[in-house]
Design an enzyme around this catalytic site. Structure first.
Site, PDB file in Angstrom:
ATOM      1  N   GLN A 101      58.563  91.159 -61.487  1.00 56.15           N
ATOM      2  CA  GLN A 101      59.296  91.862 -60.422  1.00 56.15           C
ATOM      3  C   GLN A 101      60.701  92.189 -60.908  1.00 56.15           C
ATOM      4  OE1 GLN A 101      58.528  89.825 -56.318  1.00 56.15           O
ATOM      5  NE2 GLN A 101      58.219  88.315 -57.893  1.00 56.15           N
ATOM      6  N   ASP A 104      65.245  93.402 -65.462  1.00 55.71           N
ATOM      7  CA  ASP A 104      66.280  93.034 -66.436  1.00 55.71           C
ATOM      8  C   ASP A 104      65.875  93.198 -67.895  1.00 55.71           C
ATOM      9  OD1 ASP A 104      64.597  90.816 -66.822  1.00 55.71           O
ATOM     10  OD2 ASP A 104      65.772  89.541 -65.485  1.00 55.71           O
ATOM     11  N   HIS A 119      58.462  96.406 -60.200  1.00 54.39           N
ATOM     12  CA  HIS A 119      59.556  96.990 -59.410  1.00 54.39           C
ATOM     13  C   HIS A 119      60.418  97.947 -60.238  1.00 54.39           C
ATOM     14  CE1 HIS A 119      59.218  93.502 -56.290  1.00 54.39           C
ATOM     15  NE2 HIS A 119      58.339  94.441 -56.079  1.00 54.39           N
ATOM     16  N   CYS A 130      66.723 117.063 -57.855  1.00 51.09           N
ATOM     17  CA  CYS A 130      66.032 117.989 -58.763  1.00 51.09           C
ATOM     18  C   CYS A 130      65.066 117.284 -59.720  1.00 51.09           C
ATOM     19  CB  CYS A 130      67.052 118.816 -59.547  1.00 51.09           C
ATOM     20  SG  CYS A 130      67.970 117.873 -60.764  1.00 51.09           S
ATOM     21  N   CYS A 149      73.311 118.548 -61.465  1.00 46.77           N
ATOM     22  CA  CYS A 149      73.350 119.302 -60.210  1.00 46.77           C
ATOM     23  C   CYS A 149      74.384 118.734 -59.248  1.00 46.77           C
ATOM     24  CB  CYS A 149      71.965 119.344 -59.566  1.00 46.77           C
ATOM     25  SG  CYS A 149      71.506 117.828 -58.715  1.00 46.77           S
ATOM     26  N   THR A 187      59.265  82.789 -58.517  1.00 45.84           N
ATOM     27  CA  THR A 187      59.274  83.781 -57.431  1.00 45.84           C
ATOM     28  C   THR A 187      58.995  83.089 -56.100  1.00 45.84           C
ATOM     29  OG1 THR A 187      58.220  85.757 -56.495  1.00 45.84           O
ATOM     30  CG2 THR A 187      56.883  84.468 -58.014  1.00 45.84           C
ATOM     31  N   GLU A 214      61.545  74.797 -56.437  1.00 45.68           N
ATOM     32  CA  GLU A 214      61.209  74.335 -55.082  1.00 45.68           C
ATOM     33  C   GLU A 214      59.802  74.776 -54.715  1.00 45.68           C
ATOM     34  OE1 GLU A 214      63.835  76.584 -52.687  1.00 45.68           O
ATOM     35  OE2 GLU A 214      65.649  75.592 -53.466  1.00 45.68           O
ATOM     36  N   ALA A 231      62.361  76.747 -64.976  1.00 47.59           N
ATOM     37  CA  ALA A 231      61.371  77.561 -65.688  1.00 47.59           C
ATOM     38  C   ALA A 231      61.427  77.305 -67.194  1.00 47.59           C
ATOM     39  CB  ALA A 231      61.607  79.039 -65.392  1.00 47.59           C
TER      40      ALA A 231
HETATM   41  P1  NAD Z   1      63.692  85.268 -54.996  1.00 51.79           P
HETATM   42  O1  NAD Z   1      65.170  85.293 -55.197  1.00 51.79           O
HETATM   43  O2  NAD Z   1      63.143  85.557 -53.646  1.00 51.79           O
HETATM   44  O3  NAD Z   1      63.112  83.844 -55.422  1.00 51.79           O
HETATM   45  C1  NAD Z   1      63.474  83.234 -56.647  1.00 51.79           C
HETATM   46  C2  NAD Z   1      62.621  81.986 -56.804  1.00 51.79           C
HETATM   47  O4  NAD Z   1      62.934  81.408 -58.063  1.00 51.79           O
HETATM   48  C3  NAD Z   1      62.905  80.914 -55.748  1.00 51.79           C
HETATM   49  O5  NAD Z   1      61.652  80.451 -55.254  1.00 51.79           O
HETATM   50  C4  NAD Z   1      63.660  79.823 -56.519  1.00 51.79           C
HETATM   51  O6  NAD Z   1      63.357  78.527 -56.043  1.00 51.79           O
HETATM   52  C5  NAD Z   1      63.129  80.011 -57.919  1.00 51.79           C
HETATM   53  N1  NAD Z   1      64.061  79.604 -58.991  1.00 51.79           N
HETATM   54  C6  NAD Z   1      65.397  79.786 -59.058  1.00 51.79           C
HETATM   55  N2  NAD Z   1      65.887  79.329 -60.224  1.00 51.79           N
HETATM   56  C7  NAD Z   1      64.827  78.846 -60.922  1.00 51.79           C
HETATM   57  C8  NAD Z   1      64.684  78.247 -62.201  1.00 51.79           C
HETATM   58  N3  NAD Z   1      65.719  78.050 -63.018  1.00 51.79           N
HETATM   59  N4  NAD Z   1      63.449  77.871 -62.591  1.00 51.79           N
HETATM   60  C9  NAD Z   1      62.369  78.060 -61.776  1.00 51.79           C
HETATM   61  N5  NAD Z   1      62.443  78.625 -60.562  1.00 51.79           N
HETATM   62  C10 NAD Z   1      63.655  79.017 -60.141  1.00 51.79           C
HETATM   63  O7  NAD Z   1      63.105  86.232 -56.110  1.00 51.79           O
HETATM   64  P2  NAD Z   1      61.789  87.093 -56.159  1.00 51.79           P
HETATM   65  O8  NAD Z   1      60.652  86.361 -55.561  1.00 51.79           O
HETATM   66  O9  NAD Z   1      61.679  87.581 -57.547  1.00 51.79           O
HETATM   67  O10 NAD Z   1      62.094  88.331 -55.170  1.00 51.79           O
HETATM   68  C11 NAD Z   1      63.328  89.009 -55.187  1.00 51.79           C
HETATM   69  C12 NAD Z   1      63.262  90.481 -55.554  1.00 51.79           C
HETATM   70  O11 NAD Z   1      64.522  90.912 -56.130  1.00 51.79           O
HETATM   71  C13 NAD Z   1      62.296  90.772 -56.648  1.00 51.79           C
HETATM   72  O12 NAD Z   1      61.919  92.084 -56.597  1.00 51.79           O
HETATM   73  C14 NAD Z   1      63.156  90.504 -57.878  1.00 51.79           C
HETATM   74  O13 NAD Z   1      62.653  90.960 -59.067  1.00 51.79           O
HETATM   75  C15 NAD Z   1      64.454  91.192 -57.500  1.00 51.79           C
HETATM   76  N6  NAD Z   1      65.552  90.601 -58.278  1.00 51.79           N
HETATM   77  C16 NAD Z   1      65.497  90.768 -59.643  1.00 51.79           C
HETATM   78  C17 NAD Z   1      66.417  90.158 -60.462  1.00 51.79           C
HETATM   79  C18 NAD Z   1      66.270  90.363 -61.977  1.00 51.79           C
HETATM   80  O14 NAD Z   1      65.827  91.454 -62.403  1.00 51.79           O
HETATM   81  N7  NAD Z   1      66.582  89.379 -62.792  1.00 51.79           N
HETATM   82  C19 NAD Z   1      67.431  89.365 -59.902  1.00 51.79           C
HETATM   83  C20 NAD Z   1      67.486  89.239 -58.484  1.00 51.79           C
HETATM   84  C21 NAD Z   1      66.510  89.856 -57.688  1.00 51.79           C
HETATM   85 ZN    ZN Z   2      69.844 116.804 -59.947  1.00 53.46          ZN
END
Ligand code: NAD
Ligand code: ZN
Length: 248
Positions: A101, A104, A119, A130, A149, A187, A214, A231
């Site tokens: 998702q 980055d 995403h 355009c 544009c 996630t 969590e 992670a």
């Molecule tokens: P979320 O913020 O809803 O949930 C993040 C989850 O990761 C939580 O359950 C949390 O407990 C867990 N977490 C946090 N730190 C951790 C670690 N060190 N190790 C393991 N788990 C850990 O994120 P989501 O479910 O991805 O949804 C949010 C949306 O926003 C998605 O589309 C996401 O990709 C986007 N987003 C992307 C980025 C990025 O590209 N890095 C950053 C922020 C949000």
């Molecule tokens: Zn344009």
């Protein structure tokens, strides 16, 4: 070897098709805050207010204040052991695809080759008037970046309220409904339609290994093995266990 880690490693070794689903949590240790981190980006920019397509079309210059900060944070981030561990599993032939998702690019930087960006990504920008496309490098340093544009450009990340890229969605769904093991890392699994994928995998009989700091809505329902912790640490433990058991 920890019992749960060993179980997870055995599932991966026995599976003929393993995929990983990742969210913002996998990149937190790389310095990119998730939606829950205190004092981070999202404390100042409420995603409800800044990350919707409605907000972008109405006040793009305001949303670019958030995007600029997000871009700087992402530019300074490097893959951590969790991204690297997944790329190693792919090289070992034990992981087919990462479906992320995140926008980055850290999975690709870590060496993962088969990455589905559910995403979208922040490497290109599109004009909503355009349809002209730009590489983000062409527009680097320009805030807000504008099309020839004159219209303010939108990065190719999927905002809340926008459709998921058709190809990404179709391939993800196909993989989720045929995999035998699924790793789901960092996630909260509340964003739809991404959160359908783990359920699809479960229904198809896949084993579900979840890594998170969590418990989530999946834990205790569809998760078979819950590895609680960072992670980077949990993925590294699993990769070491897989290698150890494989070489026995
Ligand atoms: P979320 O913020 O809803 O949930 C993040 C989850 O990761 C939580 O359950 C949390 O407990 C867990 N977490 C946090 N730190 C951790 C670690 N060190 N190790 C393991 N788990 C850990 O994120 P989501 O479910 O991805 O949804 C949010 C949306 O926003 C998605 O589309 C996401 O990709 C986007 N987003 C992307 C980025 C990025 O590209 N890095 C950053 C922020 C949000
Ligand atoms: Zn344009």
């Amino acid at each position: 070897m920890d019992e749960l880690i060993e179980k997870a490693a055995r599932i991966i070794l026995e599976s003929k098709l393993t995929i990983a689903l990742t969210g913002a949590g996998i990149s937190v240790e790389s310095g990119i805050p998730d939606f829950r981190s205190k004092g981070g980006l999202w404390d100042r920019f409420d995603p409800e207010e800044y990350a919707t397509i409605y907000a972008f079309t109405k006040t793009p210059e305001k949303v670019w204040l958030m995007l600029k900060e997000m871009e700087e944070t992402v530019d300074n981030a490097k893959p951590n052991e969790a991204h690297i561990g997944l790329s190693e599993l792919e090289r070992l032939g034990l992981l087919q695809t990462v479906i992320t998702q995140n926008i980055d690019n850290l999975h690709q930087e870590a060496g993962s080759r088969d990455v589905i960006e559910y995403h979208g990504n922040s490497r290109s920008l599109t004009c909503l008037r355009c349809n002209r496309k730009y590489d983000y490098k062409e527009k680097k340093g320009e805030y807000p970046p504008k099309c020839e544009c004159g219209k303010i450009l939108k990065p190719d990340v999927i905002f809340f309220g926008e459709a998921i890229p058709v190809k990404a969605m179709a391939r993800s769904s196909q993989l989720a409904s045929t995999c035998q093991a699924l790793l789901i890392i960092g996630t909260s699994a509340v964003v739809s339609p991404f959160n359908i994928l783990p359920r699809q995998a479960k229904q198809a009989g896949s084993k579900i290994i979840e890594i998170n700091l969590e418990k989530t809505v999946l834990t205790g329902h569809i998760t078979d093995i819950f590895l609680q912790g960072k992670a980077s640490e949990q993925v590294s433990h699993v990769v070491s266990a897989v290698k150890e058991l494989r070489d026995l």
